[in-house]
Design a protein around this motif. Structure first.
Motif, mmCIF file in Angstrom:
data_model
loop_
_atom_site.group_PDB
_atom_site.id
_atom_site.type_symbol
_atom_site.label_atom_id
_atom_site.label_comp_id
_atom_site.label_asym_id
_atom_site.label_seq_id
_atom_site.Cartn_x
_atom_site.Cartn_y
_atom_site.Cartn_z
ATOM 1 N N PRO A 137 9.433 -10.843 14.172
ATOM 2 C CA PRO A 137 8.457 -10.951 13.081
ATOM 3 C C PRO A 137 8.732 -9.930 11.979
ATOM 4 O O PRO A 137 9.239 -8.843 12.231
ATOM 5 C CB PRO A 137 7.117 -10.672 13.763
ATOM 6 N N VAL A 138 8.391 -10.306 10.764
ATOM 7 C CA VAL A 138 8.549 -9.429 9.607
ATOM 8 C C VAL A 138 7.160 -9.170 9.038
ATOM 9 O O VAL A 138 6.367 -10.089 8.875
ATOM 10 C CB VAL A 138 9.436 -10.088 8.520
ATOM 11 N N TYR A 139 6.877 -7.912 8.760
ATOM 12 C CA TYR A 139 5.619 -7.525 8.157
ATOM 13 C C TYR A 139 5.905 -6.730 6.897
ATOM 14 O O TYR A 139 6.885 -6.001 6.835
ATOM 15 C CB TYR A 139 4.786 -6.649 9.108
ATOM 16 N N VAL A 140 5.050 -6.866 5.904
ATOM 17 C CA VAL A 140 5.131 -6.047 4.702
ATOM 18 C C VAL A 140 3.900 -5.161 4.700
ATOM 19 O O VAL A 140 2.777 -5.636 4.900
ATOM 20 C CB VAL A 140 5.169 -6.922 3.424
ATOM 21 N N ALA A 141 4.102 -3.864 4.508
ATOM 22 C CA ALA A 141 2.993 -2.911 4.474
ATOM 23 C C ALA A 141 2.733 -2.498 3.035
ATOM 24 O O ALA A 141 3.653 -2.121 2.314
ATOM 25 C CB ALA A 141 3.314 -1.692 5.325
ATOM 26 N N ALA A 142 1.482 -2.585 2.627
ATOM 27 C CA ALA A 142 1.070 -2.161 1.286
ATOM 28 C C ALA A 142 0.156 -0.956 1.433
ATOM 29 O O ALA A 142 -0.702 -0.920 2.316
ATOM 30 C CB ALA A 142 0.339 -3.287 0.570
ATOM 31 N N GLU A 143 0.348 0.040 0.577
ATOM 32 C CA GLU A 143 -0.473 1.242 0.675
ATOM 33 C C GLU A 143 -1.894 1.003 0.182
ATOM 34 O O GLU A 143 -2.839 1.586 0.679
ATOM 35 C CB GLU A 143 0.161 2.380 -0.116
ATOM 36 N N LYS A 144 -2.049 0.139 -0.776
ATOM 37 C CA LYS A 144 -3.371 -0.100 -1.366
ATOM 38 C C LYS A 144 -3.815 -1.541 -1.110
ATOM 39 O O LYS A 144 -3.024 -2.474 -1.179
ATOM 40 C CB LYS A 144 -3.326 0.147 -2.863
ATOM 41 N N ASP A 145 -5.106 -1.692 -0.836
ATOM 42 C CA ASP A 145 -5.652 -3.021 -0.582
ATOM 43 C C ASP A 145 -5.544 -3.903 -1.817
ATOM 44 O O ASP A 145 -5.445 -5.124 -1.703
ATOM 45 C CB ASP A 145 -7.108 -2.904 -0.129
ATOM 46 N N THR A 146 -5.539 -3.306 -3.010
ATOM 47 C CA THR A 146 -5.437 -4.109 -4.234
ATOM 48 C C THR A 146 -4.095 -4.816 -4.334
ATOM 49 O O THR A 146 -3.984 -5.835 -5.012
ATOM 50 C CB THR A 146 -5.648 -3.237 -5.485
ATOM 51 N N LEU A 147 -3.068 -4.307 -3.653
ATOM 52 C CA LEU A 147 -1.758 -4.954 -3.667
ATOM 53 C C LEU A 147 -1.659 -6.083 -2.645
ATOM 54 O O LEU A 147 -0.771 -6.926 -2.725
ATOM 55 C CB LEU A 147 -0.662 -3.931 -3.378
ATOM 56 N N ARG A 148 -2.566 -6.093 -1.676
ATOM 57 C CA ARG A 148 -2.519 -7.090 -0.600
ATOM 58 C C ARG A 148 -2.526 -8.519 -1.139
ATOM 59 O O ARG A 148 -1.702 -9.346 -0.737
ATOM 60 C CB ARG A 148 -3.693 -6.898 0.356
ATOM 61 N N GLN A 149 -3.429 -8.822 -2.057
ATOM 62 C CA GLN A 149 -3.528 -10.191 -2.565
ATOM 63 C C GLN A 149 -2.251 -10.611 -3.292
ATOM 64 O O GLN A 149 -1.783 -11.725 -3.141
ATOM 65 C CB GLN A 149 -4.738 -10.344 -3.492
ATOM 66 N N MET A 150 -1.678 -9.699 -4.065
ATOM 67 C CA MET A 150 -0.447 -10.010 -4.788
ATOM 68 C C MET A 150 0.680 -10.309 -3.796
ATOM 69 O O MET A 150 1.369 -11.324 -3.912
ATOM 70 C CB MET A 150 -0.053 -8.835 -5.678
ATOM 71 N N PHE A 151 0.865 -9.427 -2.799
ATOM 72 C CA PHE A 151 1.915 -9.642 -1.807
ATOM 73 C C PHE A 151 1.650 -10.898 -0.985
ATOM 74 O O PHE A 151 2.574 -11.657 -0.676
ATOM 75 C CB PHE A 151 2.045 -8.443 -0.873
ATOM 76 N N THR A 152 0.394 -11.123 -0.619
ATOM 77 C CA THR A 152 0.049 -12.304 0.177
ATOM 78 C C THR A 152 0.389 -13.577 -0.592
ATOM 79 O O THR A 152 0.935 -14.525 -0.028
ATOM 80 C CB THR A 152 -1.434 -12.285 0.556
ATOM 81 N N THR A 153 0.094 -13.584 -1.887
ATOM 82 C CA THR A 153 0.412 -14.754 -2.721
ATOM 83 C C THR A 153 1.914 -15.023 -2.726
ATOM 84 O O THR A 153 2.355 -16.162 -2.603
ATOM 85 C CB THR A 153 -0.097 -14.532 -4.159
ATOM 86 N N TRP A 154 2.695 -13.974 -2.859
ATOM 87 C CA TRP A 154 4.146 -14.128 -2.909
ATOM 88 C C TRP A 154 4.757 -14.515 -1.567
ATOM 89 O O TRP A 154 5.744 -15.240 -1.519
ATOM 90 C CB TRP A 154 4.803 -12.832 -3.353
ATOM 91 N N LEU A 155 4.212 -14.001 -0.462
ATOM 92 C CA LEU A 155 4.880 -14.106 0.838
ATOM 93 C C LEU A 155 4.302 -15.148 1.790
ATOM 94 O O LEU A 155 4.899 -15.433 2.823
ATOM 95 C CB LEU A 155 4.869 -12.728 1.516
#
Length: 64
Positions: free
Chosen positions: A14-32
């Protein structure tokens, strides 16, 4: 049957991406999301209790 698809990650690590800030979560989730990559929010600190929360969330998938 149009919506059914086998697990694309079966047999893979499995591959996971870790974001330091919750505000980045939605952006990364949309992309990935289309690639089945999970986004974790680590909030910039590493307490043992939060490490356990992250571990619980990542092991929910039933993969090593």
């Amino acid at each position: 049957m149009d919506w059914f698809a086998p697990d694309r990650t079966e047999g893979q690590h499995p591959v996971y991406v870790a974001a330091e800030k919750d505000t980045l979560r939605q952006m990364f989730t949309t992309w990935l999301a289309e690639y089945g990559i999970t986004v974790l929010v680590v909030r910039g600190f590493a307490s043992q209790s939060y490490a356990e929360v992250v571990h619980r969330r990542t092991t929910r998938h039933g993969r090593a």
